[in-house]
Write a protein that holds these residues in place. Sequence first.
Motif, PDB file in Angstrom:
ATOM      1  N   SER A   1       1.048  -1.250   0.111  1.00 31.71           N
ATOM      2  CA  SER A   1      -0.128  -0.106  -0.133  1.00 31.71           C
ATOM      3  C   SER A   1       0.792   0.803  -0.125  1.00 31.71           C
ATOM      4  O   SER A   1      -0.054   2.527  -0.148  1.00 31.71           O
ATOM      5  CB  SER A   1      -0.856   0.312   1.105  1.00 31.71           C
ATOM      6  N   HIS A   2       2.487   1.418  -0.177  1.00 27.08           N
ATOM      7  CA  HIS A   2       3.255   1.580   0.026  1.00 27.08           C
ATOM      8  C   HIS A   2       3.743   2.183  -0.935  1.00 27.08           C
ATOM      9  O   HIS A   2       5.169   2.341  -0.730  1.00 27.08           O
ATOM     10  CB  HIS A   2       3.878   2.555   1.551  1.00 27.08           C
ATOM     11  N   LEU A   3       3.683   1.470  -2.090  1.00 29.81           N
ATOM     12  CA  LEU A   3       5.070   1.909  -2.831  1.00 29.81           C
ATOM     13  C   LEU A   3       5.000   2.533  -4.287  1.00 29.81           C
ATOM     14  O   LEU A   3       5.403   2.562  -5.718  1.00 29.81           O
ATOM     15  CB  LEU A   3       3.981  -0.051  -4.116  1.00 29.81           C
ATOM     16  N   ASP A   4       3.956   3.221  -3.751  1.00 32.76           N
ATOM     17  CA  ASP A   4       3.262   4.415  -5.028  1.00 32.76           C
ATOM     18  C   ASP A   4       5.344   5.355  -4.791  1.00 32.76           C
ATOM     19  O   ASP A   4       5.832   6.196  -3.762  1.00 32.76           O
ATOM     20  CB  ASP A   4       2.743   5.876  -4.686  1.00 32.76           C
ATOM     21  N   GLY A   5       5.200   5.665  -6.483  1.00 31.72           N
ATOM     22  CA  GLY A   5       6.538   6.335  -6.218  1.00 31.72           C
ATOM     23  C   GLY A   5       7.872   5.663  -6.500  1.00 31.72           C
ATOM     24  O   GLY A   5       9.722   5.796  -5.963  1.00 31.72           O
TER      25      GLY A   5
ATOM     26  N   LYS B   1      11.247   2.951  -6.857  1.00 27.56           N
ATOM     27  CA  LYS B   1      11.733   1.778  -7.939  1.00 27.56           C
ATOM     28  C   LYS B   1      12.643   0.976  -7.838  1.00 27.56           C
ATOM     29  O   LYS B   1      13.137   0.388  -7.988  1.00 27.56           O
ATOM     30  CB  LYS B   1      11.873   3.648  -8.929  1.00 27.56           C
TER      31      LYS B   1
ATOM     32  N   LYS C   1       7.128  -6.842  -8.122  1.00 24.32           N
ATOM     33  CA  LYS C   1       6.455  -5.216  -8.448  1.00 24.32           C
ATOM     34  C   LYS C   1       7.146  -4.705  -9.235  1.00 24.32           C
ATOM     35  O   LYS C   1       6.450  -3.033  -9.449  1.00 24.32           O
ATOM     36  CB  LYS C   1       5.731  -4.909  -6.699  1.00 24.32           C
TER      37      LYS C   1
ATOM     38  N   CYS D   1      10.324  -3.322  -8.819  1.00 25.15           N
ATOM     39  CA  CYS D   1      11.212  -2.533  -8.099  1.00 25.15           C
ATOM     40  C   CYS D   1      12.567  -3.534  -7.802  1.00 25.15           C
ATOM     41  O   CYS D   1      13.099  -4.635  -8.441  1.00 25.15           O
ATOM     42  CB  CYS D   1      10.698  -2.514  -6.271  1.00 25.15           C
TER      43      CYS D   1
ATOM     44  N   ASP E   1      15.429   4.730  -3.204  1.00 28.97           N
ATOM     45  CA  ASP E   1      13.915   5.679  -2.862  1.00 28.97           C
ATOM     46  C   ASP E   1      13.329   4.781  -1.301  1.00 28.97           C
ATOM     47  O   ASP E   1      12.642   5.948  -0.672  1.00 28.97           O
ATOM     48  CB  ASP E   1      12.872   4.904  -3.869  1.00 28.97           C
TER      49      ASP E   1
ATOM     50  N   LYS F   1      13.313   8.530   0.338  1.00 29.00           N
ATOM     51  CA  LYS F   1      11.331   8.709   0.401  1.00 29.00           C
ATOM     52  C   LYS F   1      11.007   8.046   1.652  1.00 29.00           C
ATOM     53  O   LYS F   1      10.393   9.420   1.841  1.00 29.00           O
ATOM     54  CB  LYS F   1      10.964   8.679  -1.071  1.00 29.00           C
ATOM     55  N   ARG F   2      10.851   6.803   1.798  1.00 32.34           N
ATOM     56  CA  ARG F   2      10.168   6.278   2.499  1.00 32.34           C
ATOM     57  C   ARG F   2      10.698   5.101   3.394  1.00 32.34           C
ATOM     58  O   ARG F   2      12.067   4.343   2.736  1.00 32.34           O
ATOM     59  CB  ARG F   2       8.848   5.193   2.371  1.00 32.34           C
TER      60      ARG F   2
END
Length: 309
Positions: free
Chosen positions: A44-48, A50, A69, A71, A118, A147-148
């Motif tokens: 649920s947190h793979l937006d953006g 890579k 997915k 990545c 990322d 990012k995360r």
Amino acid sequence: MDYSRKISERLWNMPDKGELESRREETFIDDIIQKSHIEKELLSHLDGIKTVFDGGAGCGRFSILLASKGCEVTHFDISQPMIDKAKELAAKEGVLDKITFVKGALEDLKDFSDKSFDMVISFDAPVSYTYPKQKKVIGELIRLCRKRIMISVSSRLGYLPYLANPIQKNQFILDENCEDSFVRWCVENKSNAVEAFRFDKDAVMKLYKEGLMGGESEIAEYENGGVPWCITYTFMPDELEDILKQNGVKNIKLAGPGAYARTIPNELLVKIMNNQEQRSDFLDFCHFYDSNPFVCGMGKDNLFAKGEL
């Protein structure tokens, strides 16, 4: 080299570790619940996202998932047997070309540049096995992240009940008749463990105050050629949150995978797990319940945290 690292290297590089670790979700219900929680968070947190650094990636449970997915994943682990198993499983899933495998210790990430991924993940508490460098290791993981970040560490509040429950793992055995050596040991030693048990308030308070499981006895066992369990630093929720904040992480959320399930007896957990519809609904509710900040410290083994840079 610190004893924590030496002990971890010996333990995780035992020849059977790759095979044993890869089967944990077939063997123990608490592992099913924890892995399900993490998978839901990741997907649920793979937006953006890579590129991903998976620190302490083990047999590839999540590096393979993320590679499937799309990545590009760096799979980093201290154990060659687990890396070998991860390569085997990645090949079966057709994602071997999406994963770079690197053998190394979390205490030494100097070869990776700032903000080079990322997303950075580290699950099933490898950070807790880097004592006394656990704070520095968290800082280094954050340094690599653009990012995360998502990590799980050993939970102090979650571990404290173990000192009053020598048969805690029996609650989560999926099939008592399976041939797994640890399952057989848990079943066969249950009566002896109960008979020999005495509550030690001093030991409980020591863990509560210091957060450290293991030390001198593990070092002595290691020096005698043995393979002790890792020296483990356990975190309080506010402590972990403060470390993340100090390193610039924002929008921090904590969770305690397994908090709900640890209230349910083995007979009912097994019944739920063996019914596919109930199992799916149960895992969904566990994720919902265990994400409540009021229970985050009582996760079965791990304290989960996610945040943004």
